[in-house]
Motif scaffolding. Structure first.
Motif, PDB file in Angstrom:
ATOM      1  N   THR A 169       0.868  -1.174   0.000  1.00  0.00           N
ATOM      2  CA  THR A 169       0.000   0.000   0.000  1.00  0.00           C
ATOM      3  C   THR A 169       0.906   1.226   0.000  1.00  0.00           C
ATOM      4  O   THR A 169       1.632   1.471   0.969  1.00  0.00           O
ATOM      5  CB  THR A 169      -0.927   0.019   1.235  1.00  0.00           C
ATOM      6  OG1 THR A 169      -1.686  -1.199   1.254  1.00  0.00           O
ATOM      7  CG2 THR A 169      -1.860   1.219   1.204  1.00  0.00           C
ATOM      8  N   GLU A 171       1.970   5.216   0.034  1.00  0.00           N
ATOM      9  CA  GLU A 171       1.482   6.433   0.695  1.00  0.00           C
ATOM     10  C   GLU A 171       0.828   7.337  -0.347  1.00  0.00           C
ATOM     11  O   GLU A 171       1.075   7.188  -1.551  1.00  0.00           O
ATOM     12  CB  GLU A 171       2.659   7.185   1.343  1.00  0.00           C
ATOM     13  CG  GLU A 171       3.263   6.468   2.523  1.00  0.00           C
ATOM     14  CD  GLU A 171       4.455   7.228   3.103  1.00  0.00           C
ATOM     15  OE1 GLU A 171       4.889   8.241   2.511  1.00  0.00           O
ATOM     16  OE2 GLU A 171       4.967   6.793   4.153  1.00  0.00           O
ATOM     17  N   GLY A 172       0.024   8.284   0.132  1.00  0.00           N
ATOM     18  CA  GLY A 172      -0.601   9.245  -0.776  1.00  0.00           C
ATOM     19  C   GLY A 172       0.448   9.958  -1.619  1.00  0.00           C
ATOM     20  O   GLY A 172       1.475  10.383  -1.111  1.00  0.00           O
ATOM     21  N   GLY A 173       0.189  10.055  -2.889  1.00  0.00           N
ATOM     22  CA  GLY A 173       1.115  10.723  -3.789  1.00  0.00           C
ATOM     23  C   GLY A 173       2.203   9.806  -4.328  1.00  0.00           C
ATOM     24  O   GLY A 173       3.069  10.268  -5.079  1.00  0.00           O
ATOM     25  N   LYS A 175       3.301   5.722  -5.951  1.00  0.00           N
ATOM     26  CA  LYS A 175       2.837   4.504  -6.619  1.00  0.00           C
ATOM     27  C   LYS A 175       3.906   3.432  -6.446  1.00  0.00           C
ATOM     28  O   LYS A 175       5.102   3.702  -6.628  1.00  0.00           O
ATOM     29  CB  LYS A 175       2.621   4.761  -8.109  1.00  0.00           C
ATOM     30  CG  LYS A 175       2.225   3.506  -8.883  1.00  0.00           C
ATOM     31  CD  LYS A 175       2.113   3.785 -10.367  1.00  0.00           C
ATOM     32  CE  LYS A 175       1.788   2.484 -11.097  1.00  0.00           C
ATOM     33  NZ  LYS A 175       1.761   2.650 -12.554  1.00  0.00           N
TER      34      LYS A 175
END
Length: 193
Positions: A169, A171-173, A175
């Motif tokens: 998974t 983190e935000g921002g 890939k």
């Protein structure tokens, strides 16, 4: 003296009285003496050596006698106990092999053959019961994500395998774009991350 013939499993070891003596009693009985070639309790006799059967790594002894005392140098037939391998292991024999005669204390250790998978997940903190030459493969989350699922595997270094990756998974921002090492490979290093 007459010829003494021992019963099966026994050895004639001598006579109850010296055969060369001054016999002064009105009647003397000289009795043949014998020793069992194999016993299962310590006879506390230096004419015997101890023969043991040990479970060894990767299994246990599930039935049978594990300790014998054997008359030194005599031909014997010991019945080895039953050894059973743990999960992924099968009993393959005794080391050293069971003999027909013993002159020194001997320990026979059960040997086992691995019959498990080439890739074994580690559940929790304990290494699974795999051969000593298996190598450790660890998945690390890196700087911008987390992992879920199994992250440590033990792998057979002698064959090409595919190690199943955990779920990533990001983190935000960010890939997730792959892994630092190919997941299908022959892993030969003691530890790969």
């Amino acid at each position: 003296a007459p010829t003494a013939t021992a019963e099966g499993g026994y050895k004639h070891t001598g006579w109850s009285t010296e055969l060369t003596d001054t016999f002064t009693q009105p009647e003397t009985t000289i009795t043949a003496e014998y020793k069992a070639k194999v016993v299962t309790t310590d006879p506390e006799d230096t004419d015997y050596v101890k023969v043991e059967f040990a479970a060894g790594l990767h299994g246990s002894i599930t039935s049978g006698t594990t300790e014998y005392w054997v008359l030194t140098g005599e031909t014997v037939s010991l019945e080895a106990p039953t050894a059973t391998g743990n999960t992924w292991w099968s009993f393959s024999g005794w080391e050293p092999t069971v003999a027909v005669s013993y002159s020194i204390d001997t320990i026979h250790t059960a040997q086992y053959s691995y019959e498990g998978e080439n890739v074994v997940p580690q559940e929790g903190a304990t290494k699974p019961e795999v051969p000593d030459n298996f190598v450790k493969v660890t998945f690390a989350a890196g700087d911008h994500g987390t992992l879920s699922g199994t992250t440590i595997y033990w792998v057979n270094p002698g064959v090409e395998v595919t190690v199943p990756a955990p779920t990533v998974t990001a983190e935000g921002g960010y890939k997730h774009t792959g892994w630092s090492t190919e997941l299908t490979d022959t892993f030969t290093q003691p530890e790969t991350t």
